[in-house]
Write an enzyme that holds these catalytic residues in place. Structure first.
Site, PDB file in Angstrom:
ATOM      1  NE  ARG A  51      -2.054  -2.034   2.802  1.00  0.00           N
ATOM      2  CZ  ARG A  51      -2.202  -3.283   2.396  1.00  0.00           C
ATOM      3  NH1 ARG A  51      -3.132  -3.593   1.557  1.00  0.00           N
ATOM      4  NH2 ARG A  51      -1.408  -4.222   2.842  1.00  0.00           N
ATOM      5  CB  THR A  52       3.543   2.485   2.195  1.00  0.00           C
ATOM      6  OG1 THR A  52       2.835   2.084   3.354  1.00  0.00           O
ATOM      7  CG2 THR A  52       4.190   3.828   2.459  1.00  0.00           C
ATOM      8  CE  LYS A  80      27.380  -3.163  -7.713  1.00  0.00           C
ATOM      9  NZ  LYS A  80      27.421  -2.071  -8.690  1.00  0.00           N
ATOM     10  NE  ARG A 101       7.564   0.865   4.695  1.00  0.00           N
ATOM     11  CZ  ARG A 101       6.350   0.316   4.811  1.00  0.00           C
ATOM     12  NH1 ARG A 101       6.167  -0.953   4.536  1.00  0.00           N
ATOM     13  NH2 ARG A 101       5.330   1.050   5.197  1.00  0.00           N
ATOM     14  CG  HIS A 129       4.091   4.210   8.378  1.00  0.00           C
ATOM     15  ND1 HIS A 129       4.321   4.966   7.250  1.00  0.00           N
ATOM     16  CD2 HIS A 129       3.389   3.136   7.975  1.00  0.00           C
ATOM     17  CE1 HIS A 129       3.765   4.362   6.214  1.00  0.00           C
ATOM     18  NE2 HIS A 129       3.188   3.251   6.623  1.00  0.00           N
TER      19      HIS A 129
END
Lengths: 302, 150
Positions: A51-52, A80, A101, A129
């Site tokens: 969703r986000t 890396k 995120r 959030h």
């Protein structure tokens, strides 16, 4: 709010939060507005999300902007061993705004300090959030036509759920009464209750979901996550404690709405989905409007 | 008196007295005295009427800024700061834990960015009886019981 990163919900004042909700309302009635012409938004998702990420990308697309980024850091130089600092400095050269995120707590704040462009935190581990909080506030306002003096129940994992913590803190600005339903081992942490006490608001704790059903305007359900338990037996014991089904909605208030940050597992039975009191899919849709509002105000376009 | 002979008197400089014995080396580290070039005298496990034993540090020709010296309040809250000029005590003050602490304390949260990348730690003091430091990054509270120094 132009140029202002959003990392924690408290980075924005109550007035700034309300301003975002007001702009979001405009996007709800008119979602496609070509405001982001020639703008590039980077979405950096170091861990999975449905969703986000998609609602952020949908928000940018509906505004006519372009999205660059990744949904899995294994295809990038992070693999890396590139540091977050170097990744952010590089991407901030390529974009006008970064949405990130990352499972590491505090990573978003750090990113906002090294980035040349504003950063929106789309979740930093168990910490914050804030865009979820804004869309939750928007949804409450949409269904109740006010944010003031409401009775709000939070159900499930109140100990680890970051969406619960941020929303409780945000609602403390609006004279809410809190009804907290959880197993004793998953009660709301005292660090969050401090905010309720500071505002001298009332909160009540329950273990039985049925006790709160007739009382509340908003029923905010959450998922109890298996990975939070070191003892699998303990999880088995609590996982089915709070299953909402259609018959339980009978004795609830007329204006009551069920919200859930999603994904749900079995805490809301699918027979609830058809009820006019179910509002969690609309809630997920609201994420697009709220993120459109946030992106355009940070970029100084609204 | 024998007691006074243990550490010679200071003409000009600062005496940090009443340091818990076990914290003397931490204080030296926090104040970066390891790289100080003038004379420093220190004593550990000295007799103290108030505390049983104590530590003391005498730094020649050095006066500390308030925000600099207050950093040691985390490890030596009971310490007394004595400013000396021409063998005379000019000022005696106690310490205060600063409201903002940068780069001394480690965040106790293993999943905090400061423990994963090279990031200088920053904390804000939470008003409370006990020492509680809120991490500027992960927002978790490092308390007295999990206080560790970099």
């Amino acid at each position: 709010m132009k140029g202002k990163s959003l990392i924690s919900i408290n980075d924005y004042t109550k007035e700034e939060q309300l301003r975002i909700l007001e702009i979001a309302k405009d996007f709800e009635s008119n979602p496609s507005q070509n405001l982001l012409n020639n703008k590039v938004v980077a979405t950096l998702f170091f861990e999975p999300s449905t969703r986000t990420r998609l609602s952020f990308e949908s928000a940018v697309c509906r505004l006519g902007g372009k999205v660059i980024g990744f949904s899995d850091s294994s295809s990038t130089s992070v693999k890396k061993g590139e540091s977050l600092k170097d990744t952010i400095i590089t991407v901030s050269n390529y974009s006008d705004l970064i949405v990130m995120r990352n499972p590491v707590e505090g990573s978003a704040r750090f990113a906002s300090e090294v980035s040349k462009v504003p950063v929106i935190n789309a979740g930093d581990g168990a910490n914050q959030h804030p865009t979820q909080t804004l869309l939750d506030l928007y949804t409450i306002l949409q269904t109740q036509h006010t944010l003031d003096d409401l009775h709000v129940a939070f159900v499930g994992d109140l100990k680890y759920g970051r969406t619960v913590h941020s929303l409780v803190i945000a609602l403390c600005n609006f004279n809410c009464t809190f009804h907290l339903v959880s197993p004793t081992e998953l009660k709301l942490p005292s660090a969050v209750k401090i905010h309720i006490k500071e505002k001298k608001l009332a909160y009540y704790q329950y273990t039985d979901l049925n006790d709160v059903l007739p009382l509340v305007d908003i029923l905010y359900m959450t998922r109890i996550q298996r990975e939070r338990f070191s003892d699998p037996l303990e999880y088995e014991r609590v996982k089915n404690l709070y299953n909402l089904n259609k018959s339980m909605l009978e004795h609830t208030k007329e204006n009551m709405k069920v919200l859930h940050p999603m994904p749900r597992v079995n805490e809301i039975d699918i027979d609830v989905d058809d009820s006019p009191k179910a509002h969690y899919f609309q809630q997920a849709l609201n994420g697009v409007y709220v993120r459109q509002a946030l992106i355009t105000s940070i970029l100084g376009l609204k | 008196m024998v007691k006074e002979l243990k550490v010679s008197a200071l003409e000009n400089g600062t005496v940090i007295d009443h340091i818990p014995s076990k914290s003397v080396f931490k204080v030296i580290k926090i104040l970066n005295l390891e790289n100080y070039e003038n004379q420093i005298l220190f004593g550990i496990n000295l007799e103290s009427k108030k505390f049983g034993t104590k530590g003391i540090i005498k730094v020649h020709n050095k006066y500390f800024k308030k925000e600099e010296i207050n950093k040691i309040a985390l490890v030596a809250p009971s310490a007394t700061l004595i400013t000396i000029k021409d063998f005379q005590i000019i000022e005696k003050t106690s310490l205060q834990i600063p409201n903002y602490i940068e780069g001394i304390v480690k965040c106790f949260n293993p999943n905090c960015i400061t423990n994963i990348e090279k990031v200088v730690t920053k904390f804000n003091l939470v008003p409370d009886q006990e020492i509680k430091l809120r991490c500027h990054y992960c927002e978790k509270i490092t308390g007295k019981n999990n206080l560790a120094f970099i």
